[in-house]
Enzyme design. Structure first.
Site, PDB file in Angstrom:
ATOM      1  N   GLU A  91       8.397  50.939  75.292  1.00  0.00           N
ATOM      2  CA  GLU A  91       7.508  51.051  74.147  1.00  0.00           C
ATOM      3  C   GLU A  91       7.509  52.450  73.540  1.00  0.00           C
ATOM      4  O   GLU A  91       7.663  53.444  74.228  1.00  0.00           O
ATOM      5  CB  GLU A  91       6.089  50.652  74.566  1.00  0.00           C
ATOM      6  CG  GLU A  91       6.071  49.192  75.014  1.00  0.00           C
ATOM      7  CD  GLU A  91       4.699  48.670  75.395  1.00  0.00           C
ATOM      8  OE1 GLU A  91       4.395  47.537  75.011  1.00  0.00           O
ATOM      9  OE2 GLU A  91       3.951  49.389  76.074  1.00  0.00           O
ATOM     10  N   CYS A 111       9.011  53.412  86.111  1.00  0.00           N
ATOM     11  CA  CYS A 111       8.898  54.756  86.683  1.00  0.00           C
ATOM     12  C   CYS A 111       8.918  54.604  88.195  1.00  0.00           C
ATOM     13  O   CYS A 111       8.342  53.657  88.733  1.00  0.00           O
ATOM     14  CB  CYS A 111       7.590  55.402  86.226  1.00  0.00           C
ATOM     15  SG  CYS A 111       7.402  57.112  86.776  1.00  0.00           S
ATOM     16  N   CYS A 118      -1.657  54.115  86.814  1.00  0.00           N
ATOM     17  CA  CYS A 118      -0.758  54.004  85.664  1.00  0.00           C
ATOM     18  C   CYS A 118      -0.080  52.643  85.619  1.00  0.00           C
ATOM     19  O   CYS A 118       0.515  52.190  86.598  1.00  0.00           O
ATOM     20  CB  CYS A 118       0.295  55.105  85.736  1.00  0.00           C
ATOM     21  SG  CYS A 118       1.559  54.964  84.468  1.00  0.00           S
TER      22      CYS A 118
HETATM   23  N1  SAH Z   1       5.375  60.510  83.564  1.00  0.00           N
HETATM   24  C1  SAH Z   1       4.818  61.501  82.740  1.00  0.00           C
HETATM   25  C2  SAH Z   1       4.633  61.079  81.306  1.00  0.00           C
HETATM   26  C3  SAH Z   1       4.134  59.695  81.020  1.00  0.00           C
HETATM   27  S1  SAH Z   1       2.469  59.335  81.398  1.00  0.00           S
HETATM   28  C4  SAH Z   1       3.512  62.003  83.323  1.00  0.00           C
HETATM   29  O1  SAH Z   1       3.024  61.399  84.255  1.00  0.00           O
HETATM   30  O2  SAH Z   1       3.030  63.028  82.847  1.00  0.00           O
HETATM   31  C5  SAH Z   1       1.522  60.073  80.082  1.00  0.00           C
HETATM   32  C6  SAH Z   1       0.083  60.451  80.481  1.00  0.00           C
HETATM   33  O3  SAH Z   1      -0.752  59.287  80.592  1.00  0.00           O
HETATM   34  C7  SAH Z   1       0.035  61.129  81.835  1.00  0.00           C
HETATM   35  O4  SAH Z   1      -0.818  62.238  81.824  1.00  0.00           O
HETATM   36  C8  SAH Z   1      -0.528  60.032  82.700  1.00  0.00           C
HETATM   37  O5  SAH Z   1      -1.095  60.523  83.865  1.00  0.00           O
HETATM   38  C9  SAH Z   1      -1.512  59.370  81.781  1.00  0.00           C
HETATM   39  N2  SAH Z   1      -1.951  58.055  82.243  1.00  0.00           N
HETATM   40  C10 SAH Z   1      -1.299  57.209  83.050  1.00  0.00           C
HETATM   41  N3  SAH Z   1      -2.035  56.086  83.268  1.00  0.00           N
HETATM   42  C11 SAH Z   1      -3.184  56.245  82.560  1.00  0.00           C
HETATM   43  C12 SAH Z   1      -4.328  55.415  82.345  1.00  0.00           C
HETATM   44  N4  SAH Z   1      -4.425  54.205  82.898  1.00  0.00           N
HETATM   45  N5  SAH Z   1      -5.299  55.878  81.544  1.00  0.00           N
HETATM   46  C13 SAH Z   1      -5.180  57.092  80.949  1.00  0.00           C
HETATM   47  N6  SAH Z   1      -4.120  57.904  81.103  1.00  0.00           N
HETATM   48  C14 SAH Z   1      -3.125  57.499  81.900  1.00  0.00           C
HETATM   49 FE1  SF4 Z   2       5.241  57.623  86.194  1.00  0.00          FE
HETATM   50 FE2  SF4 Z   2       2.922  56.770  85.213  1.00  0.00          FE
HETATM   51 FE3  SF4 Z   2       2.954  58.568  87.170  1.00  0.00          FE
HETATM   52 FE4  SF4 Z   2       3.739  59.289  84.695  1.00  0.00          FE
HETATM   53  S1  SF4 Z   2       1.679  58.654  85.300  1.00  0.00           S
HETATM   54  S2  SF4 Z   2       4.762  59.763  86.643  1.00  0.00           S
HETATM   55  S3  SF4 Z   2       4.720  57.361  84.045  1.00  0.00           S
HETATM   56  S4  SF4 Z   2       3.710  56.450  87.312  1.00  0.00           S
END
Ligand code: SAH
Ligand code: SF4
Length: 365
Positions: A91, A111, A118
């Site tokens: 996405e 991931c 997440c």
């Molecule tokens: N893998 C990278 C980038 C993708 S995630 C990382 O972890 O930074 C992008 C952001 O969304 C990250 O800060 C992640 O921790 C946050 N995120 C993941 N799941 C989430 C959720 N359910 N609600 C809010 N933010 C979330």
């Molecule tokens: Fe991977 Fe989601 Fe963790 Fe980012 S927040 S490292 S996308 S599992």
């Protein structure tokens, strides 16, 4: 074999142009056609010699991922679901604001890091996206949005995507070799011409690769922190067991030597009763005392099958006030696109998980 030009940064494009027996300046011309003007048909590249256009038609393509669906939220957020082959889909989200337009890009189908909160992490992992698939997201969005706002296709003054964040599906630094050429294209004046400050890599904290990015292609850095102790972070983000907080923060300080901004952004997802207490705010302020930083609080976005709950507005406000008073600039991320599941952490796409299969194979072996 045909080469997908979308995936070639300046150096790779020059090598390609040399290989088909053309002069180096053709690489620049070609790059402008492909990325600036978003032209995918070589025949229409009017200032290239006819023989070159024919050669290109033989040897190359400009191919972005196929759009499976395209949805708009009530708040103007737009989400594309893109085909990544073999039953996988990723996405891309566009978030318009008054003074900027931010595109949130995916870097992997799934991931491997399995953070507890997440949605992408819960899906498992299939594969890294190619450079062409990463840049293709920006290419497609620019194309679609220019049409939407009735811009002239060639009117570059009106840039629609002003900022790119690698915060979609996947851990960008674990796809380093494909991500860095994509970053170079985003920064290249002949392609997207974004400044380093307007391109942000978000990472869960892969320490050696933070150092490498700093040396090879420093852009703005956001680090997903989410916890103030190793005990809690180990639980929420298993990668912390490999790169604990102290090492991560030291890498952040090193990054600042070369960073285009003079602070690191720390993302902190607000999970009710888990990491949102006053003592957590105090610990966070202490932890960040030595790192020039901004904190971005992210209200947790729920998705089916999870126990976590979002902290209340009042708790988030208090947490934010505490940090601001302690001298750390803190903002709270507005939740955008929730009605189309486009908010942070809700991106799931479709992932044919291979990791579990691999574990099973290991067991058999
Ligand atoms: N893998 C990278 C980038 C993708 S995630 C990382 O972890 O930074 C992008 C952001 O969304 C990250 O800060 C992640 O921790 C946050 N995120 C993941 N799941 C989430 C959720 N359910 N609600 C809010 N933010 C979330
Ligand atoms: Fe991977 Fe989601 Fe963790 Fe980012 S927040 S490292 S996308 S599992």
């Amino acid at each position: 074999m045909t080469t997908n030009l979308l995936g070639l940064d300046a150096q790779a494009l020059e090598a390609f142009v040399a290989k088909i027996g053309e002069k180096p300046f053709r690489a620049k011309q070609l790059m402008r056609w492909v990325h600036r003007y978003r032209e995918s048909c070589f025949t229409d590249m009017s200032d290239l010699a006819k023989t070159l256009r024919e050669k290109l038609t033989e040897a190359a393509v400009v191919a972005a991922p196929r759009v499976i669906s395209d949805g708009s939220s009530e708040d103007g957020t737009r989400k594309w679901l893109l085909d990544a082959g073999n039953g996988n889909a990723v996405e891309t989200v566009f978030i318009p604001e008054a003074n900027r337009g931010t595109l949130c890009i995916s870097t992997q189908a799934g991931c491997t890091l399995a953070c507890e909160f997440c949605s992408t992490g819960k899906q498992g992992f299939n594969r890294n996206l190619t450079t062409a698939e990463i840049v293709g997201q920006l290419w497609l969005a620019n194309r679609a949005l220019a049409v939407m706002s009735h811009d002239e296709r060639f009117a570059l003054g009106k840039r629609v995507v002003t900022n790119v964040v690698l915060m979609g599906m996947g851990e960008p630094l674990l796809n380093y070799d494909n991500v860095v050429p994509a970053l170079r294209l985003m920064l290249d004046d002949n392609a997207y011409g974004l400044s380093r400050r307007r391109v942000t890599v978000s990472t869960s904290g892969i320490v050696p690769l933070i150092d490498r990015l700093r040396d090879e292609c420093p852009v703005a850095l956001a680090v997903s922190l989410h916890a103030t102790s190793d005990a809690l972070r180990d639980r929420l983000m298993p990668i912390n067991r490999k790169y604990p907080l102290r090492e991560l923060l030291a890498a952040c300080v090193r990054y600042l030597d070369r960073a285009p901004r003079d602070f690191i952004t720390f993302e902190y997802v607000m999970l009710s009763g888990v990491n949102d207490g006053e003592h957590h705010a105090r610990e966070l302020a202490a932890l960040l005392a030595e790192v020039p930083s901004k904190v971005n609080l992210i209200p947790f976005n729920a998705f089916p099958g999870l126990e976590f709950e979002r902290s209340s507005r009042e708790v988030i406000r208090r947490f934010s006030d505490f940090l601001n008073t302690a001298g750390i600039v803190t903002t709270t991320r507005k939740t955008r696109g929730e009605d189309i599941d486009a908010a942070c952490g809700q991106l799931a796409g479709q992932v044919q998980d291979r990791t579990r299969r691999l574990i099973r194979m290991e067991k058999v072996a």
